[in-house]
Structure formats: C-alpha cells, structure tokens
Write an enzyme that holds these catalytic residues in place. Structure first.
Site, PDB file in Angstrom:
ATOM      1  N   GLU A   1      26.417   7.883  87.240  1.00  0.00           N
ATOM      2  CA  GLU A   1      26.298   6.574  86.589  1.00  0.00           C
ATOM      3  C   GLU A   1      27.684   6.137  86.116  1.00  0.00           C
ATOM      4  OE1 GLU A   1      23.237   6.114  83.597  1.00  0.00           O
ATOM      5  OE2 GLU A   1      24.175   4.322  82.775  1.00  0.00           O
TER       6      GLU A   1
ATOM      7  N   ARG B   1      19.279   6.926  72.714  1.00  0.00           N
ATOM      8  CA  ARG B   1      17.980   7.230  73.303  1.00  0.00           C
ATOM      9  C   ARG B   1      17.365   8.485  72.683  1.00  0.00           C
ATOM     10  NH1 ARG B   1      14.648   5.343  77.530  1.00  0.00           N
ATOM     11  NH2 ARG B   1      16.063   3.812  78.421  1.00  0.00           N
TER      12      ARG B   1
ATOM     13  N   GLU C   1      12.567   8.966  85.574  1.00  0.00           N
ATOM     14  CA  GLU C   1      12.932   9.973  84.580  1.00  0.00           C
ATOM     15  C   GLU C   1      11.769  10.641  83.858  1.00  0.00           C
ATOM     16  OE1 GLU C   1      15.562   6.865  82.963  1.00  0.00           O
ATOM     17  OE2 GLU C   1      16.883   8.523  82.428  1.00  0.00           O
TER      18      GLU C   1
HETATM   19  N1  MTE Z   1      15.401  11.152  92.371  1.00  0.00           N
HETATM   20  C1  MTE Z   1      16.214  11.646  93.330  1.00  0.00           C
HETATM   21  N2  MTE Z   1      15.667  12.131  94.452  1.00  0.00           N
HETATM   22  N3  MTE Z   1      17.572  11.663  93.169  1.00  0.00           N
HETATM   23  C2  MTE Z   1      18.168  11.199  92.024  1.00  0.00           C
HETATM   24  O1  MTE Z   1      19.389  11.227  91.905  1.00  0.00           O
HETATM   25  N4  MTE Z   1      17.818  10.185  89.790  1.00  0.00           N
HETATM   26  C3  MTE Z   1      16.882  10.028  88.679  1.00  0.00           C
HETATM   27  C4  MTE Z   1      15.573   9.427  89.165  1.00  0.00           C
HETATM   28  N5  MTE Z   1      15.086  10.139  90.307  1.00  0.00           N
HETATM   29  C5  MTE Z   1      17.325  10.681  90.991  1.00  0.00           C
HETATM   30  C6  MTE Z   1      15.925  10.663  91.226  1.00  0.00           C
HETATM   31  C7  MTE Z   1      17.401   9.198  87.600  1.00  0.00           C
HETATM   32  S1  MTE Z   1      18.437   9.903  86.468  1.00  0.00           S
HETATM   33  C8  MTE Z   1      17.054   7.888  87.468  1.00  0.00           C
HETATM   34  S2  MTE Z   1      17.597   6.954  86.155  1.00  0.00           S
HETATM   35  C9  MTE Z   1      16.171   7.222  88.435  1.00  0.00           C
HETATM   36  O2  MTE Z   1      15.810   8.077  89.502  1.00  0.00           O
HETATM   37  C10 MTE Z   1      16.903   5.985  88.969  1.00  0.00           C
HETATM   38  O3  MTE Z   1      16.215   5.344  89.961  1.00  0.00           O
HETATM   39  P1  MTE Z   1      15.045   4.269  89.680  1.00  0.00           P
HETATM   40  O4  MTE Z   1      15.551   3.378  88.600  1.00  0.00           O
HETATM   41  O5  MTE Z   1      14.887   3.625  90.975  1.00  0.00           O
HETATM   42  O6  MTE Z   1      13.872   5.076  89.234  1.00  0.00           O
HETATM   43  N1  HPA Z   2      19.504   4.655  80.319  1.00  0.00           N
HETATM   44  C1  HPA Z   2      20.327   5.010  81.321  1.00  0.00           C
HETATM   45  N2  HPA Z   2      21.529   4.568  81.451  1.00  0.00           N
HETATM   46  C2  HPA Z   2      21.986   3.721  80.546  1.00  0.00           C
HETATM   47  C3  HPA Z   2      21.189   3.311  79.479  1.00  0.00           C
HETATM   48  C4  HPA Z   2      19.882   3.798  79.361  1.00  0.00           C
HETATM   49  O1  HPA Z   2      19.120   3.478  78.441  1.00  0.00           O
HETATM   50  N3  HPA Z   2      21.915   2.478  78.730  1.00  0.00           N
HETATM   51  C5  HPA Z   2      23.119   2.401  79.334  1.00  0.00           C
HETATM   52  N4  HPA Z   2      23.159   3.143  80.427  1.00  0.00           N
HETATM   53 MO1  MOS Z   3      19.397   8.064  85.034  1.00  0.00          MO
HETATM   54  S1  MOS Z   3      20.040   9.457  83.663  1.00  0.00           S
HETATM   55  O1  MOS Z   3      19.332   6.789  83.828  1.00  0.00           O
HETATM   56  O2  MOS Z   3      20.843   7.790  85.886  1.00  0.00           O
END
Ligand code: MTE
Ligand code: HPA
Ligand code: MOS
Length: 751
Positions: A226, A304, A705
């Site tokens: 990120e 958070r 998550e």
């Molecule tokens: N799933 C896979 N296969 N690989 C990843 O890197 N990242 C996770 C989750 N699932 C991840 C994953 C994290 S930290 C987040 S915030 C969300 O996917 C982000 O994607 P989304 O917003 O589409 O759920």
């Molecule tokens: N979640 C994940 N990434 C972020 C957030 C959050 O709430 N705020 C800023 N970056």
């Molecule tokens: Mo997920 S820790 O918000 O990239």
C-alpha cells in the site's frame, strides 16, 4: 464465475513485474542498506564500488534533484539516508549496473562508518522517552471511572501481539522506462499507483503528469504494497531519469524481508469489569504500537486499532488510548486488518482472562455482550448488527455447545492429547478511516464492435477485484463476460486514486463502474428507442439483444454499439463515486466513519500433542456475513486465505528482531508461515445471506480483510487445550502461540 485470472495463472501466462520483457539497454539496481539500526553516518565510501567494470553510477542523497522524502502521511522518511540511519535495512546508496549480479557485487564494496546511537526496539521504552509519531489518541464512551464501582468482577492484564511478514509471493519491485520530454513510464508492483506517482514527482522535482504508473497485477500485497512499494519505484525512477535508460529493481526475498516494514507489533494493557450477569460494564485499554522508524501508515493503523478495540461487543463504558511509538525497526505498515486485529486480540484476551478466573467458558461472556442494532460504538456510530444472527446460525449449524461437550469428553478420556475450542466473533468496519479517501473513478469504453474495456483504480492482487469489475459491467449491460476486458491500473487513465486497500476496492470502484455503465446504457437505449420508434422506457437489453416491449428484436448489442457511434453519441464514460453519509470528527473522536460493518462467527478446534507441544488445527467453522455475495467462489477463497493467514500470525509466524534491531527471522528457513500441513484440516464457511439493504456493490459486502480475524480464535483454542492439560499453566497473553510456548505452558513448573 471463476476468477478471470485462473486460466493464465495455471498456465503460467499471467504477467507480473518480472515477466515484463526488458528493453535493450536496461540497467539493474541494488541497494546498500544500513547494517546498523541507529547512528550518525561518519563516512560513506563508494569509490571502490564505483570503479567496478559494470557499474554505471552510484546514487546517494546528493543526486536527488527534488526532495529526499517518501513519507506518505507525515514527511518523516528519507528515500536515502543523509546524515543518520534509523533502522537496519534503511536504504543508503543505490548502485546501478549493467547486470543484476554486478549491481549486487558492487554493493558489497561500499563502506560506511557509523557512530552508534541508542537503539530502541520496545514501544513502551519509546513512549517513556517521548518518541511518539503523533500525539496519543483516546476513544471514549460513557464513563469508565464511575463504572468500575458497578462491576462485580474486575480483571487487568497485559498482552503482546507480534508483527507479521507479508510474504507476498511476488517480492517488491519496479521497472521504469524513460519517455520523451523527461516523462517516465513506471511499472510497479504497488497497491497504490498514485502514491508512487506523487512520490516520484516529489523526489525528482517534476510534475505528476509526467509520471505514468501502470500495474497489471500483484503476486499478493496484503497491505505490504500500500505504501511500501513506493521506495523501489522511486529509486528506479531516480536512476532512469538521470541516466535516460530503463532501470529495473526486483528485490531478493531476503532484501525484501530485511528492508520492508511489517504488521505492527503491539504491547497493550487492559482492564475489564463485568457484573454478575456477565455483562461487560467497563473496559479500558492502552495500546503501544511499535511503529518503527518512520510514520508510514502507522497513524491510520493506530486509528483502526481504536475503532476495533471492542470488536463485536457492546460495552457502555469504554476508554481506549493508543500511542504510536517510534522505534528503530523498519517502518511498520498496513497488513490485512490494518490495526484492527491487534485491537481485537486485546478484548478477546480480557474476556478469556475473566472466563478463566470465573471458571466458565469465554463463550458465555462473548455471547451475552454481542452488539445489537442501535448499540453505539465508542466512536459514535450506531451498529446495524448481524452479530447475534451470525452467532445463532453458528450455534444452529455447528452446535457450538455440543462441540464444546465433545472437546470436554475427549479431554477426560485422553491424557497425552488435549483438544481446545474457541469461538471468535468479528465485526469489521468498511471504509477508509480517512473519509476523503473513499472515492473512486471508473472509465468504461464500449467499442463499435460491442466489446467493452474497463479502467478503474482497483489493483488486482489475487483478491479477484478484476473479476468483480467485469461482473458489474456484464450484469448492467447484460452481455457476455467474454465481451469485456479489465485494463491494467494506470494513472494516466484514472487519476488521483486511493490505494486498493481497506477491503473497499470492489465497492468503490465497482460502484463507479456501475455508474459509468448505466450512463452509457442509458444513451444506447435512447438510440435503440429512436431506431425502433418506441419510447426509452420500453427498451431493455438482455443477453446481448435489444428487447422492445419485452420482445426480442433483431438489434444486437454489437449493432447498437455501432449505431450509437454513427449517431455521434459517446460510447465512453468516466464516472465518479463517493459513498454517502460517512464522516468523522477527530477533534471529538466521534462520527460515522464506516459505510457498514461486516460480521461473522468462527468456531475453531485444535488438538495439542502434550508431549511435544505441537498442535493441529482440526477445524474452522464459520458463519460469515457476505450480504449477498456476487461471487461465492472468490469470496470463499478470501475467507480461506484470510483464516489461514490469521492463524499463521497467531500461532507460528515468529518475527524476531534482536536488541540491536536486526531481523533474525530474515528468510523462509527462520520464519515459518503456514504450509499445507499447518492449514486447518477442515474449513467450512457458511453464508449468512442477509436481505437487508447495505452500501456494498450489489449488496455483496467487502470480504478482503475481515476473515483474517477469525484466525485469532486459534490462539485461544490452543490456550484452552494447554489449560486442559495443565490448569495452572503460566500463559501470558503473548502471541504467537508457538509450539515452544505451548511446551513451556504444558510442563514448566511454577513456584
Ligand atoms: N487476497 C489476495 N489473494 N492477495 C492479497 O494481497 N490483500 C488483502 C485482501 N485479500 C490480498 C487479498 C487486503 S490487505 C485487502 S485491503 C483487500 O484484499 C484489498 O482488496 P479489496 O478491496 O478488493 O478487497
Ligand atoms: N485501511 C487501509 N488502508 C488505509 C486506511 C484504512 O482504513 N486508511 C488509509 N489507508
Ligand atoms: Mo489492506 S491492509 O487495507 O491493504
């Protein structure tokens, strides 16, 4: 629908950063990074390294044309160390050479003299010395001070949760190609293309419009990309801009583990008060977050932790304070759950401690205190709760009480093996906690042959977001998914993006895509109505054909696309979406920060080998609040992956920094992540399909998550098994629960 990447994945055809064909003349980067965690740089000698035959140039701070700064939230992080080093692994000098091997060899010839300064690795020590990243924050509800006298039982304690290595399969990396007029094309394995673009512009002193960042997909991010994908892209850009040649840096696993930050370790204190009916009356917690040497995302992660400090329980009197403590570890960063899991572990530990002292099952306390709709979170938002629904369905489907009885029976008739069971209910807020970040744009183009191309800010990292974007367009246009392509994520097509994070990518980008598709569809329907001489309201598009007054016409989707274009009407739309109704006032720490919450209940059973201290996760049974899942296969995959990752954090992944701030668990030989043997023997995920309105795309709640936090139950299940063997075991709330700690708990004699 399967994840659209599954075919290219299994054939090895999916393109990751390392699969991008190299242009002739590409140079390779390697870093000299600090071997010392804290000190003043006395001298830096690059002359021997510079003389090596294949070395093109070595960059230090003096070669940075703009600002030597990569801090995202706070500008407190240098790209290259200038006068001081702040952590082991901090980049100091960038070697550019004709080959990867030559760059790495030259790094070994760089010499740095450092005058050592005091090294702090413990967040509590940092706090005592006033080393805070931001001022502390406190969330408060009711009045804990006057509530303690209404409590029949009060328990206090301390907990530790360790960090966690992201271990994305694809390590960090970037490839930068210089373009005409000083522009750059940047391929980066990042969750945040705009952060990369903005930081490159700042470091090079050029405008953002000269930096095109392009991301096809990541081999995993989990939060680790990120913010922390930025440095490598900036370093490549620095060299490519200066040398006018393509530059690539793809980190070796050990460089990646050494130089990047991880999930934040936390040390915390709690005090919990209950009445005779086991209602939690008051709860206080203090969190010491080990932020590492720079802010990175720590302030947001800390926030958070406070948001999730009461997990899925209603507690009328709460006071939670968090400190973000500056230490000399690599800056810690986002990791699936983003501080939430750390907050939730503490309340679960408090409940476990109460249950153990009261000689009852923790489930009795948990169940009695589940959030109901209308209950207030410590930050002011009112719950629209599914907590009881999830728990009750888990009871109905899995018979928690019978499972508990079975465990008890097993333990009475076995001495060398003990089973443990724990229930882990969760509640996770969906939205970026920085309200302005909740926005997205989507560019949809329909071509004259009817094929569709979608660009959004969403980064595909295995979570299936591209598949969901495609489903949105396929459903709204009512055309075959085969007619739709999702583009790479690119800052020239979609500007000012929020990172793909906070589990919010599918909602934000999906809703923007829906808006774009609906706008185009409306225009196409008008063209169809004119052509078929009827009113727009009578036009429908279904399965690739225009229907007029419910009857299928000759006019296909493809023909209509061409007809729309011939009528000089746009087949493209850039839509903007931002969720309504969310806000947060940090001056009073109250508001409505989340679009909605995701709930769930998991039941985890384990078996401990009481001679060896080893354990197996027998089963994880979950009722999860999907809303109405738009893709069961993808969403259950997210649950399974999250659960195993959570169990790894809680049981076996042991991050070790020594007192000098050096990472000892710096390779896969010393840092153990769950493998197929460590994974639960059974994972069962049942859906709580709710019909209620929610703010998710197609009512399909965010899933990225939340499931990780089901894994927290594994810690408490193992703890319960150990206590079944040795009821007086001394077991501090110190995660992960490694086999070593289990063995000590089983057999250590206490005075
Ligand atoms: N799933 C896979 N296969 N690989 C990843 O890197 N990242 C996770 C989750 N699932 C991840 C994953 C994290 S930290 C987040 S915030 C969300 O996917 C982000 O994607 P989304 O917003 O589409 O759920
Ligand atoms: N979640 C994940 N990434 C972020 C957030 C959050 O709430 N705020 C800023 N970056
Ligand atoms: Mo997920 S820790 O918000 O990239």
């Amino acid at each position: 629908m399967k994840n659209i990447d599954s075919y290219t994945h299994v054939r090895g055809e999916s393109v990751y950063l390392d699969d991008i064909p190299l242009q002739a003349g590409t140079l390779f980067a390697a870093l000299f990074d600090s071997p010392i965690a804290h000190g003043k740089i006395k001298s830096l000698n690059i002359s021997e390294a510079s003389m090596m035959p294949e070395v093109v140039k070595i960059f230090t701070t003096r070669d940075i044309p703009g600002e030597n700064q990569i801090g995202g939230i706070i500008k407190d992080e240098e790209l290259l160390a200038d006068t001081q080093v702040h952590f082991c692994g901090m980049p100091v000098a960038l070697v550019i050479a004709n080959t990867d091997a030559a760059a790495k060899a030259a790094v070994k010839k760089i010499k740095m003299e450092v005058e050592s300064l005091e090294i702090i690795t413990d967040p509590r020590v940092a706090k005592e010395k006033g080393e805070l990243i931001i001022p502390p924050r406190t969330f408060q509800l009711g009045d804990t001070v006057s509530a303690w006298k209404n409590c029949d039982y009060i328990f206090e304690g301390r907990t530790e949760t360790n960090g966690q290595e992201h271990l994305y399969i694809e390590t960090q990396g970037a490839y930068v190609l210089p373009q005409e007029n000083g522009a750059l094309k940047v391929f980066s394995s990042t969750q945040g293309p705009t952060a990369v673009q903005r930081t490159i512009a700042g470091v090079l002193g050029i405008a953002m419009n000269k930096v095109e960042v392009d991301t096809t997909r990541l081999g995993g991010g989990f939060g680790g990309k990120e913010d922390q994908a930025t440095a490598w892209a900036v370093l490549c850009a620095l060299a490519a801009h200066d040398l006018k040649r393509p530059v690539k840096y793809s980190l070796h696993r050990m460089e990646d583990m050494r130089m990047t930050g991880k999930r934040h370790p936390y040390s915390s204190d709690f005090k919990i008060g209950l009445n005779k009916d086991l209602k939690i009356i008051a709860y206080e917690a203090t969190f010491y977050q080990n932020a590492g040497a720079a802010a990175d995302l720590s302030p947001a992660v800390m926030e958070r932790t406070l948001f999730h400090c009461t997990n899925t329980y209603f507690i009328p009197n709460v006071k939670a304070t968090a400190y973000s403590c500056r230490t000399h570890l690599p800056p810690n960063t986002a990791f699936r759950g983003f501080g939430g899991p750390q907050g939730m572990f503490v309340i679960e530990a408090a409940i476990a401690k109460a249950a153990e002292h009261l000689k009852i099952s923790a489930t009795e306390i948990q169940q009695k205190n589940l959030l109901k709709s209308g209950d207030e979170f410590p930050y002011g938002q009112l719950a629209e709760s599914e907590a009881n629904e999830c728990w009750n369905k888990a009871e109905a489907d899995f018979q928690i009480s019978k499972m508990q009885q079975d465990v008890a029976d097993f333990n009475t008739s076995n001495t060398l093996f003990k089973k443990g069971i724990a229930v882990m209910p969760i509640c996770f807020g969906i939205s970026f906690t920085k309200t302005f970040m909740n926005q997205a744009r989507s560019l949809v183009n329909v071509y004259t042959d009817g094929s569709v191309n979608i660009s959004t800010a969403a980064v595909e990292m295995g979570q299936g977001v591209n598949t969901k974007m495609l489903q949105v367009a396929a459903k709204i246009f009512s055309i075959s998914p085969g007619n739709i392509k999702v583009n790479s994520t690119n800052t020239y097509r979609i500007a000012n993006t929020s990172p793909t994070a906070a589990s919010a990518a599918a909602d934000l980008n999906g809703k923007a895509t829906a808006l774009a598709c609906e706008a185009i569809l409306q225009r196409m329907k008008q063209v169809a109505a004119a052509e078929l001489k009827t009113s727009v309201d009578d036009i429908k598009i279904k399965d690739g054909f225009v229907y007029s007054n419910e009857s299928k016409t000759e006019l296909s989707w493809e023909k209509l696309a061409m007809l729309t274009h011939v009528n000089k009407i746009s087949l493209s739309e850039l839509a903007h979406y931002t969720p309504p109704g969310i806000y947060f006032d940090a001056t009073i720490e109250k508001g409505h920060p989340f679009s909605y919450h995701v709930y769930g209940t998991s039941v985890i059973t384990v078996t401990v080998d009481c001679l060896r201290g080893t354990y197996e996760i027998d089963a994880v049974k979950v009722v999860h609040d999907f809303g109405q899942s738009m893709n069961k296969m993808v969403d259950i995959g997210q649950c399974e992956g999250g659960i195993v990752q959570g169990i790894g954090w809680m049981t076996m992944e042991e991050l070790v920094y020594d007192k000098e701030g050096k990472l000892r668990s710096n390779a896969l030989s010393t840092y153990k992540v769950p493998d197929v043997y460590a994974a639960p023997k059974e994972i069962m995920v049942e859906a709580l399909e709710t019909q209620k309105e929610n703010a998710a795309i197609f009512q399909s709640k965010a899933v990225g998550e939340p499931p990780l936090m089901y894994g927290i139950g594994a810690y408490f299940a193992i703890r319960n098994a150990v206590l079944a063997f040795n009821p007086t075991a001394h077991l501090p709330f110190d995660a992960p629960m490694t086999p070593e700690k289990v063995l000590m708990g089983l057999h250590a004699q206490i005075e």
